[in-house]
Design an enzyme around this catalytic site. Structure first.
Site, PDB file in Angstrom:
ATOM      1  N   TYR A   1      -3.783  -2.247   9.261  1.00 24.15           N
ATOM      2  CA  TYR A   1      -4.215  -1.698   7.962  1.00 24.15           C
ATOM      3  C   TYR A   1      -4.728  -0.274   8.161  1.00 24.15           C
ATOM      4  CZ  TYR A   1      -6.724  -1.054   3.573  1.00 24.15           C
ATOM      5  OH  TYR A   1      -7.170  -0.558   2.367  1.00 24.15           O
TER       6      TYR A   1
ATOM      7  N   ASN B   1      -9.957  -8.054  -0.821  1.00 22.89           N
ATOM      8  CA  ASN B   1     -10.837  -8.607   0.204  1.00 22.89           C
ATOM      9  C   ASN B   1     -10.439 -10.043   0.558  1.00 22.89           C
ATOM     10  OD1 ASN B   1     -13.351  -9.771   1.435  1.00 22.89           O
ATOM     11  ND2 ASN B   1     -14.061  -7.668   1.156  1.00 22.89           N
ATOM     12  N   THR B   2     -10.166 -10.848  -0.457  1.00 23.64           N
ATOM     13  CA  THR B   2      -9.785 -12.250  -0.203  1.00 23.64           C
ATOM     14  C   THR B   2      -8.476 -12.310   0.578  1.00 23.64           C
ATOM     15  OG1 THR B   2     -10.606 -12.596  -2.432  1.00 23.64           O
ATOM     16  CG2 THR B   2      -9.618 -14.487  -1.364  1.00 23.64           C
TER      17      THR B   2
ATOM     18  N   ALA C   1      -4.082   1.717  10.583  1.00 24.71           N
ATOM     19  CA  ALA C   1      -2.963   2.597  10.973  1.00 24.71           C
ATOM     20  C   ALA C   1      -2.240   3.118   9.724  1.00 24.71           C
ATOM     21  CB  ALA C   1      -1.994   1.840  11.879  1.00 24.71           C
TER      22      ALA C   1
ATOM     23  N   SER D   1      -5.949   5.904  -0.491  1.00 23.57           N
ATOM     24  CA  SER D   1      -6.200   5.603   0.913  1.00 23.57           C
ATOM     25  C   SER D   1      -7.348   4.601   0.971  1.00 23.57           C
ATOM     26  CB  SER D   1      -6.531   6.901   1.655  1.00 23.57           C
ATOM     27  OG  SER D   1      -6.858   6.657   2.997  1.00 23.57           O
TER      28      SER D   1
ATOM     29  N   LYS E   1      -3.526   3.539   6.723  1.00 21.13           N
ATOM     30  CA  LYS E   1      -4.365   4.467   5.953  1.00 21.13           C
ATOM     31  C   LYS E   1      -4.538   5.792   6.711  1.00 21.13           C
ATOM     32  CE  LYS E   1      -4.899   1.772   2.349  1.00 21.13           C
ATOM     33  NZ  LYS E   1      -4.169   2.046   1.101  1.00 21.13           N
TER      34      LYS E   1
ATOM     35  N   SER F   1      -0.974  -4.665 -11.259  1.00 16.10           N
ATOM     36  CA  SER F   1      -1.188  -6.043 -11.711  1.00 16.10           C
ATOM     37  C   SER F   1      -2.566  -6.570 -11.345  1.00 16.10           C
ATOM     38  CB  SER F   1      -0.111  -6.962 -11.101  1.00 16.10           C
ATOM     39  OG  SER F   1      -0.217  -6.946  -9.698  1.00 16.10           O
ATOM     40  N   SER F   2      -3.367  -5.766 -10.651  1.00 15.39           N
ATOM     41  CA  SER F   2      -4.651  -6.286 -10.181  1.00 15.39           C
ATOM     42  C   SER F   2      -5.591  -5.137  -9.804  1.00 15.39           C
ATOM     43  CB  SER F   2      -4.389  -7.175  -8.949  1.00 15.39           C
ATOM     44  OG  SER F   2      -5.582  -7.485  -8.288  1.00 15.39           O
ATOM     45  N   GLY F   3      -6.874  -5.438  -9.763  1.00 16.36           N
ATOM     46  CA  GLY F   3      -7.871  -4.561  -9.161  1.00 16.36           C
ATOM     47  C   GLY F   3      -7.867  -3.112  -9.631  1.00 16.36           C
TER      48      GLY F   3
ATOM     49  N   ASP G   1       8.965  -3.855  -6.583  1.00 15.77           N
ATOM     50  CA  ASP G   1       8.456  -4.212  -5.260  1.00 15.77           C
ATOM     51  C   ASP G   1       8.615  -2.953  -4.412  1.00 15.77           C
ATOM     52  OD1 ASP G   1       8.207  -5.041  -2.605  1.00 15.77           O
ATOM     53  OD2 ASP G   1       9.081  -7.008  -2.999  1.00 15.77           O
TER      54      ASP G   1
ATOM     55  N   GLY H   1       0.972  -1.052  -8.156  1.00 15.14           N
ATOM     56  CA  GLY H   1      -0.115  -2.019  -7.943  1.00 15.14           C
ATOM     57  C   GLY H   1      -0.955  -2.197  -9.188  1.00 15.14           C
TER      58      GLY H   1
HETATM   59  P1  NDP Z   1      -5.501  -5.885  -5.181  1.00 16.11           P
HETATM   60  O1  NDP Z   1      -5.070  -6.880  -4.164  1.00 16.11           O
HETATM   61  O2  NDP Z   1      -6.395  -6.337  -6.276  1.00 16.11           O
HETATM   62  O3  NDP Z   1      -4.217  -5.158  -5.814  1.00 16.11           O
HETATM   63  C1  NDP Z   1      -3.139  -4.747  -5.000  1.00 16.11           C
HETATM   64  C2  NDP Z   1      -1.962  -4.363  -5.866  1.00 16.11           C
HETATM   65  O4  NDP Z   1      -0.889  -3.962  -5.002  1.00 16.11           O
HETATM   66  C3  NDP Z   1      -1.468  -5.511  -6.737  1.00 16.11           C
HETATM   67  O5  NDP Z   1      -1.237  -5.026  -8.031  1.00 16.11           O
HETATM   68  C4  NDP Z   1      -0.173  -5.919  -6.063  1.00 16.11           C
HETATM   69  O6  NDP Z   1       0.761  -6.313  -7.067  1.00 16.11           O
HETATM   70  C5  NDP Z   1       0.279  -4.618  -5.423  1.00 16.11           C
HETATM   71  N1  NDP Z   1       1.217  -4.863  -4.331  1.00 16.11           N
HETATM   72  C6  NDP Z   1       0.986  -5.482  -3.166  1.00 16.11           C
HETATM   73  N2  NDP Z   1       2.126  -5.564  -2.455  1.00 16.11           N
HETATM   74  C7  NDP Z   1       3.082  -4.984  -3.208  1.00 16.11           C
HETATM   75  C8  NDP Z   1       4.482  -4.755  -3.056  1.00 16.11           C
HETATM   76  N3  NDP Z   1       5.160  -5.142  -1.961  1.00 16.11           N
HETATM   77  N4  NDP Z   1       5.151  -4.113  -4.038  1.00 16.11           N
HETATM   78  C9  NDP Z   1       4.517  -3.707  -5.159  1.00 16.11           C
HETATM   79  N5  NDP Z   1       3.207  -3.900  -5.372  1.00 16.11           N
HETATM   80  C10 NDP Z   1       2.523  -4.546  -4.404  1.00 16.11           C
HETATM   81  O7  NDP Z   1      -6.209  -4.725  -4.329  1.00 16.11           O
HETATM   82  P2  NDP Z   1      -6.919  -3.339  -4.730  1.00 16.11           P
HETATM   83  O8  NDP Z   1      -6.799  -3.050  -6.151  1.00 16.11           O
HETATM   84  O9  NDP Z   1      -8.238  -3.360  -4.108  1.00 16.11           O
HETATM   85  O10 NDP Z   1      -6.004  -2.343  -3.866  1.00 16.11           O
HETATM   86  C11 NDP Z   1      -5.408  -1.169  -4.369  1.00 16.11           C
HETATM   87  C12 NDP Z   1      -5.378  -0.124  -3.264  1.00 16.11           C
HETATM   88  O11 NDP Z   1      -6.718   0.234  -2.926  1.00 16.11           O
HETATM   89  C13 NDP Z   1      -4.720  -0.579  -1.970  1.00 16.11           C
HETATM   90  O12 NDP Z   1      -3.908   0.460  -1.457  1.00 16.11           O
HETATM   91  C14 NDP Z   1      -5.900  -0.839  -1.043  1.00 16.11           C
HETATM   92  O13 NDP Z   1      -5.561  -0.682   0.310  1.00 16.11           O
HETATM   93  C15 NDP Z   1      -6.866   0.235  -1.523  1.00 16.11           C
HETATM   94  N6  NDP Z   1      -8.269  -0.023  -1.184  1.00 16.11           N
HETATM   95  C16 NDP Z   1      -8.933  -1.138  -1.626  1.00 16.11           C
HETATM   96  C17 NDP Z   1     -10.262  -1.353  -1.275  1.00 16.11           C
HETATM   97  C18 NDP Z   1     -11.037  -2.557  -1.701  1.00 16.11           C
HETATM   98  O14 NDP Z   1     -12.151  -2.790  -1.176  1.00 16.11           O
HETATM   99  N7  NDP Z   1     -10.586  -3.334  -2.646  1.00 16.11           N
HETATM  100  C19 NDP Z   1     -10.976  -0.395  -0.414  1.00 16.11           C
HETATM  101  C20 NDP Z   1     -10.200   0.740  -0.019  1.00 16.11           C
HETATM  102  C21 NDP Z   1      -8.900   0.902  -0.388  1.00 16.11           C
HETATM  103  P3  NDP Z   1       1.820  -7.509  -6.958  1.00 16.11           P
HETATM  104  O15 NDP Z   1       1.281  -8.505  -5.957  1.00 16.11           O
HETATM  105  O16 NDP Z   1       1.903  -8.044  -8.348  1.00 16.11           O
HETATM  106  O17 NDP Z   1       3.068  -6.821  -6.544  1.00 16.11           O
END
Ligand code: NDP
Length: 271
Positions: free
Chosen positions: A145, A183-184, A147, A131, A149, A11-13, A53, A9
């Site tokens: 979701y 969130n979005t 479930a 988590s 975590k 690529s974002s956040g 993936d 993950g």
């Molecule tokens: P983002 O949506 O910004 O990032 C999610 C990341 O997960 C992306 O890099 C996406 O990459 C990757 N991802 C999603 N699906 C797949 C897949 N099938 N295969 C590989 N990669 C995947 O969210 P966050 O950074 O916030 O989330 C990161 C973690 O933190 C998550 O587990 C989330 O549940 C947890 N979390 C987040 C909170 C929040 O408020 N933001 C609060 C509590 C927990 P790509 O689409 O390029 O594959």
């Protein structure tokens, strides 16, 4: 010797910030996600990119093998990839519920299986599972979701005890509200799945609540990136770190309130 880290993950956040921070701190970081183009900027910090993936077995096997071929070891796995599948239990198709489990739980478990032989051979390693505070309570319209975590929390406790004999540790990070794409995506899911069903009235209030939580309570992803680094560098890490946007307060409320009182408090936020 530089520690070798695989983070999903990226690529974002949270994952992206953690990959950047760890690379800048001197780790050899492999960032994995489906969207390679979204990770290009990380290469400036020295992060190596993997197209992966976490629901696709060949891409996970190839990614881990690429690291082992190049580095001959993996010291840290950060299981961070995930998303929020929202909607009432009655409305979410089970195919979507299964996909949510595939991404948030089975992908994470498969990557553990793939890195563990190398970690056991090294007789060292650390698995950091991302988590959520949502791994300690349920919300309406977020059952699948939560479930995943809750499952992650239990799986991590079991794994930690299984791996102690090999000098491999397991740490859970529990973020509160963090401003990312999460969130979005969760809000859009919720509105699309249940916004126009019999749950719609409460659901649209929930969508607004999620938006407010993001804007008013959300912390920057750097906060979680720092906690991930702390969990990696600590000689004896805590088993859980709760960080960011209201995490301490919500977990405290969950601990002191009865189930019914917590339900009332949560539902009162949806008025
Ligand atoms: P983002 O949506 O910004 O990032 C999610 C990341 O997960 C992306 O890099 C996406 O990459 C990757 N991802 C999603 N699906 C797949 C897949 N099938 N295969 C590989 N990669 C995947 O969210 P966050 O950074 O916030 O989330 C990161 C973690 O933190 C998550 O587990 C989330 O549940 C947890 N979390 C987040 C909170 C929040 O408020 N933001 C609060 C509590 C927990 P790509 O689409 O390029 O594959």
């Amino acid at each position: 010797m530089q520690k070798v880290v695989l983070i999903t993950g990226a690529s974002s956040g949270i994952g992206k910030e953690a990959a950047r921070l760890l690379a800048q701190s001197g780790f050899r970081v492999y960032g994995a996600a489906r969207r390679l183009e979204q990770m290009q900027d990380l290469t400036e910090s020295g992060v190596r990119l993997l197209k992966m993936d976490v629901t696709d077995e060949p891409s996970m096997v190839a990614g881990v093998q690429e690291i082992l071929n190049a580095e001959k070891r993996i010291d840290v796995l950060v299981n961070n990839a995930g998303y929020g599948s929202y909607g009432s239990v009655e409305d979410v198709p089970l195919s979507e519920a299964r996909y949510q489990l595939e991404v948030n739980i089975f992908g994470l478990a498969r990557l553990c299986q793939l890195v563990l032989p190398a970690m056991r051979a090294q007789r060292s390693g650390r698995i950091i599972n991302i988590s959520s505070i949502g791994g300690s309570f349920g919300e309406p319209h977020g059952a699948w979701y939560h479930a995943t975590k809750f499952a992650l929390e239990g799986l991590s406790d079991s794994l930690r005890m299984e791996l102690k004999q090999f000098n491999i540790d397991v740490v859970v990070i529990k973020p509160g509200a963090i401003v990312t794409e999460w969130n979005t995506i969760a809000r859009d899911n919720l509105a699309n799945v249940s916004g126009k069903t019999v749950y719609g009235n409460l659901v649209m209030k929930h969508v607004k609540l999620m938006e407010r939580a993001d804007q008013q309570m959300g912390s920057k992803p750097e906060v979680v990136a720092k906690a991930i680094k702390k969990a990696i560098v600590a000689s004896r890490p805590r088993t859980r770190y709760a960080v960011g946007g209201g995490a301490g307060l919500v977990l405290f409320m969950r601990r002191i309130l009865s189930d019914r009182m917590f339900d009332r408090m949560y539902l009162s936020l949806l008025r």
